[in-house]
Design an enzyme around this catalytic site. Structure first.
Site, PDB file in Angstrom:
ATOM      1  N   ARG A 176      43.565  45.313  28.456  1.00 21.87           N
ATOM      2  CA  ARG A 176      43.512  43.842  28.373  1.00 21.87           C
ATOM      3  C   ARG A 176      42.810  43.297  29.622  1.00 21.87           C
ATOM      4  O   ARG A 176      42.382  44.073  30.488  1.00 21.87           O
ATOM      5  CB  ARG A 176      44.920  43.260  28.256  1.00 21.87           C
ATOM      6  CG  ARG A 176      45.846  43.667  29.367  1.00 21.87           C
ATOM      7  CD  ARG A 176      47.273  43.203  29.053  1.00 21.87           C
ATOM      8  NE  ARG A 176      48.262  44.066  29.632  1.00 21.87           N
ATOM      9  CZ  ARG A 176      48.755  43.966  30.860  1.00 21.87           C
ATOM     10  NH1 ARG A 176      48.318  43.014  31.664  1.00 21.87           N
ATOM     11  NH2 ARG A 176      49.648  44.800  31.301  1.00 21.87           N
ATOM     12  N   VAL A 198      47.578  55.816  35.656  1.00 22.99           N
ATOM     13  CA  VAL A 198      46.579  56.134  36.689  1.00 22.99           C
ATOM     14  C   VAL A 198      47.187  56.432  38.056  1.00 22.99           C
ATOM     15  O   VAL A 198      46.493  56.908  38.960  1.00 22.99           O
ATOM     16  CB  VAL A 198      45.529  54.999  36.824  1.00 22.99           C
ATOM     17  CG1 VAL A 198      44.785  54.772  35.523  1.00 22.99           C
ATOM     18  CG2 VAL A 198      46.158  53.698  37.329  1.00 22.99           C
ATOM     19  N   ASN A 256      39.647  49.842  37.689  1.00 22.85           N
ATOM     20  CA  ASN A 256      40.079  48.448  37.530  1.00 22.85           C
ATOM     21  C   ASN A 256      41.597  48.290  37.417  1.00 22.85           C
ATOM     22  O   ASN A 256      42.127  47.222  37.708  1.00 22.85           O
ATOM     23  CB  ASN A 256      39.387  47.867  36.282  1.00 22.85           C
ATOM     24  CG  ASN A 256      40.041  46.598  35.788  1.00 22.85           C
ATOM     25  OD1 ASN A 256      39.788  45.509  36.308  1.00 22.85           O
ATOM     26  ND2 ASN A 256      40.927  46.717  34.796  1.00 22.85           N
ATOM     27  N   SER A 264      39.857  42.487  45.618  1.00 27.32           N
ATOM     28  CA  SER A 264      40.291  41.098  45.414  1.00 27.32           C
ATOM     29  C   SER A 264      39.939  40.330  46.681  1.00 27.32           C
ATOM     30  O   SER A 264      39.902  40.911  47.772  1.00 27.32           O
ATOM     31  CB  SER A 264      41.810  41.061  45.206  1.00 27.32           C
ATOM     32  OG  SER A 264      42.282  39.735  45.378  1.00 27.32           O
ATOM     33  N   TYR A 312      49.922  44.145  47.905  1.00 26.52           N
ATOM     34  CA  TYR A 312      48.712  43.974  47.086  1.00 26.52           C
ATOM     35  C   TYR A 312      47.471  43.828  47.985  1.00 26.52           C
ATOM     36  O   TYR A 312      46.445  44.479  47.758  1.00 26.52           O
ATOM     37  CB  TYR A 312      48.897  42.739  46.201  1.00 26.52           C
ATOM     38  CG  TYR A 312      47.781  42.478  45.229  1.00 26.52           C
ATOM     39  CD1 TYR A 312      47.657  43.220  44.060  1.00 26.52           C
ATOM     40  CD2 TYR A 312      46.854  41.465  45.464  1.00 26.52           C
ATOM     41  CE1 TYR A 312      46.635  42.960  43.155  1.00 26.52           C
ATOM     42  CE2 TYR A 312      45.843  41.198  44.563  1.00 26.52           C
ATOM     43  CZ  TYR A 312      45.732  41.943  43.406  1.00 26.52           C
ATOM     44  OH  TYR A 312      44.718  41.680  42.512  1.00 26.52           O
ATOM     45  N   ILE A 359      41.292  34.640  38.415  1.00 24.94           N
ATOM     46  CA  ILE A 359      40.729  34.863  37.077  1.00 24.94           C
ATOM     47  C   ILE A 359      41.845  34.736  36.034  1.00 24.94           C
ATOM     48  O   ILE A 359      42.944  35.273  36.238  1.00 24.94           O
ATOM     49  CB  ILE A 359      40.091  36.273  36.971  1.00 24.94           C
ATOM     50  CG1 ILE A 359      39.146  36.553  38.163  1.00 24.94           C
ATOM     51  CG2 ILE A 359      39.371  36.448  35.637  1.00 24.94           C
ATOM     52  CD1 ILE A 359      37.944  35.661  38.277  1.00 24.94           C
TER      53      ILE A 359
HETATM   54  P1  NDP Z   1      46.090  42.569  33.817  1.00 22.96           P
HETATM   55  O1  NDP Z   1      47.496  42.600  34.305  1.00 22.96           O
HETATM   56  O2  NDP Z   1      45.696  41.553  32.823  1.00 22.96           O
HETATM   57  O3  NDP Z   1      45.697  44.017  33.227  1.00 22.96           O
HETATM   58  C1  NDP Z   1      45.918  45.162  34.006  1.00 22.96           C
HETATM   59  C2  NDP Z   1      45.488  46.397  33.260  1.00 22.96           C
HETATM   60  O4  NDP Z   1      45.763  47.521  34.124  1.00 22.96           O
HETATM   61  C3  NDP Z   1      46.250  46.611  31.962  1.00 22.96           C
HETATM   62  O5  NDP Z   1      45.399  47.150  30.983  1.00 22.96           O
HETATM   63  C4  NDP Z   1      47.301  47.644  32.374  1.00 22.96           C
HETATM   64  O6  NDP Z   1      47.669  48.499  31.321  1.00 22.96           O
HETATM   65  C5  NDP Z   1      46.540  48.460  33.406  1.00 22.96           C
HETATM   66  N1  NDP Z   1      47.456  49.207  34.258  1.00 22.96           N
HETATM   67  C6  NDP Z   1      48.368  48.718  35.135  1.00 22.96           C
HETATM   68  N2  NDP Z   1      49.043  49.732  35.699  1.00 22.96           N
HETATM   69  C7  NDP Z   1      48.552  50.879  35.167  1.00 22.96           C
HETATM   70  C8  NDP Z   1      48.833  52.245  35.339  1.00 22.96           C
HETATM   71  N3  NDP Z   1      49.770  52.681  36.193  1.00 22.96           N
HETATM   72  N4  NDP Z   1      48.132  53.142  34.622  1.00 22.96           N
HETATM   73  C9  NDP Z   1      47.197  52.743  33.745  1.00 22.96           C
HETATM   74  N5  NDP Z   1      46.861  51.470  33.539  1.00 22.96           N
HETATM   75  C10 NDP Z   1      47.537  50.537  34.238  1.00 22.96           C
HETATM   76  O7  NDP Z   1      45.203  42.484  35.143  1.00 22.96           O
HETATM   77  P2  NDP Z   1      43.772  41.799  35.394  1.00 22.96           P
HETATM   78  O8  NDP Z   1      42.873  42.065  34.262  1.00 22.96           O
HETATM   79  O9  NDP Z   1      43.999  40.417  35.836  1.00 22.96           O
HETATM   80  O10 NDP Z   1      43.280  42.615  36.685  1.00 22.96           O
HETATM   81  C11 NDP Z   1      42.386  43.706  36.630  1.00 22.96           C
HETATM   82  C12 NDP Z   1      42.015  44.123  38.045  1.00 22.96           C
HETATM   83  O11 NDP Z   1      41.412  43.029  38.725  1.00 22.96           O
HETATM   84  C13 NDP Z   1      43.235  44.526  38.880  1.00 22.96           C
HETATM   85  O12 NDP Z   1      42.875  45.590  39.732  1.00 22.96           O
HETATM   86  C14 NDP Z   1      43.518  43.273  39.677  1.00 22.96           C
HETATM   87  O13 NDP Z   1      44.191  43.558  40.883  1.00 22.96           O
HETATM   88  C15 NDP Z   1      42.103  42.765  39.926  1.00 22.96           C
HETATM   89  N6  NDP Z   1      42.067  41.348  40.246  1.00 22.96           N
HETATM   90  C16 NDP Z   1      42.493  40.404  39.336  1.00 22.96           C
HETATM   91  C17 NDP Z   1      42.468  39.066  39.677  1.00 22.96           C
HETATM   92  C18 NDP Z   1      42.888  37.987  38.736  1.00 22.96           C
HETATM   93  O14 NDP Z   1      42.867  36.816  39.148  1.00 22.96           O
HETATM   94  N7  NDP Z   1      43.261  38.283  37.491  1.00 22.96           N
HETATM   95  C19 NDP Z   1      42.012  38.626  41.003  1.00 22.96           C
HETATM   96  C20 NDP Z   1      41.589  39.684  41.869  1.00 22.96           C
HETATM   97  C21 NDP Z   1      41.625  40.999  41.490  1.00 22.96           C
HETATM   98  P3  NDP Z   1      49.176  48.592  30.767  1.00 22.96           P
HETATM   99  O15 NDP Z   1      49.532  47.248  30.267  1.00 22.96           O
HETATM  100  O16 NDP Z   1      49.041  49.620  29.695  1.00 22.96           O
HETATM  101  O17 NDP Z   1      50.041  49.021  31.915  1.00 22.96           O
END
Ligand code: NDP
Length: 249
Positions: free
Chosen positions: A17, A66, A92, A144, A157, A190
């Site tokens: 997602r 991961v 990511n 970030s 974080y 975001i």
């Molecule tokens: P979301 O919470 O919407 O999605 C995170 C994704 O990472 C999910 O698909 C989740 O899968 C996966 N994930 C989390 N933990 C694990 C794990 N242990 N193993 C495998 N998959 C994992 O996050 P965003 O899309 O908002 O963020 C994506 C990246 O961007 C992150 O690194 C975040 O720190 C960074 N970021 C986001 C910002 C924002 O404003 N949204 C700002 C700055 C950076 P599952 O549900 O299956 O666990």
């Protein structure tokens, strides 16, 4: 659609997602074969299926935690048995476990650092030889702006995201001789499930600090990743591309 990634294979972690999904979708639109990784098998497979409905055969799901070294090792082995060459790796996957330092538990620190930072180390280590064989290997790590500025309530974080920048630059120096580039993207605020969790009052305060006065979209970050993955970015390595509506200048 310009087929800017035709013939390439990409791995995107956290692609179930949010930003990771948007990156996987954008890469598939540009002709890449995309391996989607996230922890929850149903959402990982659902994400690949959604993209395949529009772009048949472009994506495959490989669910994996991961932060778990043995799981990453097994996952990469099974990916390579189906996709022997990999050109692009996007680290990511990420989580938050916010709280003031005074109340932050050791497990909150470990979960965030292992998911956000150690995972990048595990994937780069497992894939670096394969990426070196690509004529244009690319590593893109999600940092970030908080990794640049710090943030009260996010010591774990921010530390993980600052670590991602140091890791990205070190990898850039180690792999440059093999024409593999390594860059980071630093998103601002975001709109995803991660930021949906922020209370309204805090959200308003953040919005007031964004010169372009709007939240970013996952597609904004996907376009940055596409650029860094493309041939146009061949001469860029060790950099942090900030995409934040001007929040961090
Ligand atoms: P979301 O919470 O919407 O999605 C995170 C994704 O990472 C999910 O698909 C989740 O899968 C996966 N994930 C989390 N933990 C694990 C794990 N242990 N193993 C495998 N998959 C994992 O996050 P965003 O899309 O908002 O963020 C994506 C990246 O961007 C992150 O690194 C975040 O720190 C960074 N970021 C986001 C910002 C924002 O404003 N949204 C700002 C700055 C950076 P599952 O549900 O299956 O666990």
């Amino acid at each position: 659609m310009n087929n800017r990634l035709a013939g390439k294979t990409a791995i995107v972690t956290g692609a179930g997602r949010g930003i990771g999904y948007a990156i996987a979708y954008r890469f598939a639109q540009e002709g890449a074969k995309v391996v989607l990784i996230s922890r929850n098998a149903a959402s990982c497979e659902g994400a690949a299926e959604r993209i395949n409905q529009e772009l048949p055969g472009s994506c495959k799901a490989f669910p994996c935690d991961v932060a778990d070294a043995a799981a990453v090792d097994a996952c990469v082995k099974s990916i390579l048995s189906e996709y022997p060459s990999v050109d692009i790796l996007v680290n990511n996957a990420g989580i938050t476990r916010d709280g003031l330092l005074m109340r932050m538990k050791e497990e909150d620190w470990d979960a965030v650092v292992n998911t956000n930072l150690k995972s990048a180390f595990l994937f780069v280590k497992a894939l670096q030889r394969v990426l070196m064989k690509s004529p244009a290997g690319r590593i893109i790590n999600l940092s970030s702006i908080v990794g640049i500025s710090g943030n009260a309530g996010q010591a774990n974080y921010a530390a993980s995201k600052a670590g991602v920048i140091g890791f990205t630059k070190s990898v850039a120096q180690e792999l440059a001789g093999r024409k593999v580039t390594s860059n980071a993207i630093a998103p601002g605020f975001i709109s995803t499930e991660m930021t949906d969790a922020i209370p309204d009052k805090a959200r308003e305060a953040i919005l007031a600090r964004i010169p372009l006065s709007d939240m970013g979209r996952p597609e904004d970050i996907a376009n940055c990743a596409l650029f860094l993955a493309s041939d146009e970015a061949r001469y860029i390595t060790g950099q942090v591309l900030v995409c934040d509506g001007g929040m961090c200048m």
